[in-house]
Design a protein around this motif. Sequence first.
Motif, mmCIF file in Angstrom:
data_model
loop_
_atom_site.group_PDB
_atom_site.id
_atom_site.type_symbol
_atom_site.label_atom_id
_atom_site.label_comp_id
_atom_site.label_asym_id
_atom_site.label_seq_id
_atom_site.Cartn_x
_atom_site.Cartn_y
_atom_site.Cartn_z
ATOM 1 N N ILE A 38 0.840 -1.206 0.000
ATOM 2 C CA ILE A 38 0.000 0.000 0.000
ATOM 3 C C ILE A 38 0.868 1.245 0.000
ATOM 4 C CG2 ILE A 38 -1.613 1.350 1.400
ATOM 5 C CD1 ILE A 38 -2.899 -1.351 2.214
ATOM 6 N N ASN A 39 1.901 1.263 0.847
ATOM 7 C CA ASN A 39 2.781 2.432 0.911
ATOM 8 C C ASN A 39 3.551 2.625 -0.384
ATOM 9 O OD1 ASN A 39 2.044 3.229 3.491
ATOM 10 N ND2 ASN A 39 3.523 1.841 4.445
ATOM 11 N N ALA A 40 3.976 1.526 -1.014
ATOM 12 C CA ALA A 40 4.688 1.632 -2.283
ATOM 13 C C ALA A 40 3.784 2.230 -3.355
ATOM 14 C CB ALA A 40 5.202 0.265 -2.724
ATOM 15 N N LYS A 41 2.516 1.812 -3.358
ATOM 16 C CA LYS A 41 1.587 2.348 -4.353
ATOM 17 C C LYS A 41 1.311 3.814 -4.095
ATOM 18 C CE LYS A 41 -2.472 1.289 -6.986
ATOM 19 N NZ LYS A 41 -3.371 0.218 -7.378
ATOM 20 N N ARG A 42 1.195 4.210 -2.832
ATOM 21 C CA ARG A 42 0.981 5.625 -2.506
ATOM 22 C C ARG A 42 2.157 6.481 -2.982
ATOM 23 N NH1 ARG A 42 -1.618 5.014 3.530
ATOM 24 N NH2 ARG A 42 -3.739 4.613 2.816
ATOM 25 N N LYS A 43 3.374 5.947 -2.850
ATOM 26 C CA LYS A 43 4.554 6.680 -3.336
ATOM 27 C C LYS A 43 4.512 6.827 -4.848
ATOM 28 C CE LYS A 43 7.831 5.438 0.282
ATOM 29 N NZ LYS A 43 9.052 4.704 0.573
ATOM 30 N N ARG A 44 4.120 5.745 -5.560
ATOM 31 C CA ARG A 44 4.023 5.821 -7.015
ATOM 32 C C ARG A 44 2.964 6.826 -7.444
ATOM 33 N NH1 ARG A 44 3.943 -0.011 -6.709
ATOM 34 N NH2 ARG A 44 1.775 0.024 -7.385
#
Length: 76
Positions: A38-44
Motif C-alpha cells: 500500500i505504501n509503495a503504491k501511494r509513493k508511485r
Amino acid sequence: MGDINPSKMPGAKRKKRRDDTDFTQYAEGGEVGLYANINAKRKRIAAGSGEKMRKPGAPGAPTAQAFKQSAKTAQR
C-alpha cells in the motif's frame, strides 16, 4: 475440443516494472506485506504514476480478512 496450436497462441510480452521495488527484504528473510504494498503504491501515485487506489469491495482490493491477517503478522 483439442489443444490450441502453439503457432496460434499469442506471444508473451514482458512488461517493464512500474516501480523500483527493492527486493532486499526478501533476501533478509522478510516478506513484503500488505502495508508495504500500500505504501509503495501511494509513493508511485504521489510521483505521478496515474494509478488509483482501489475502492473497498472492488475486485482486487484488500479484504477485511487480509487486513486482519496482516495485523497478526505485523513487525513492530
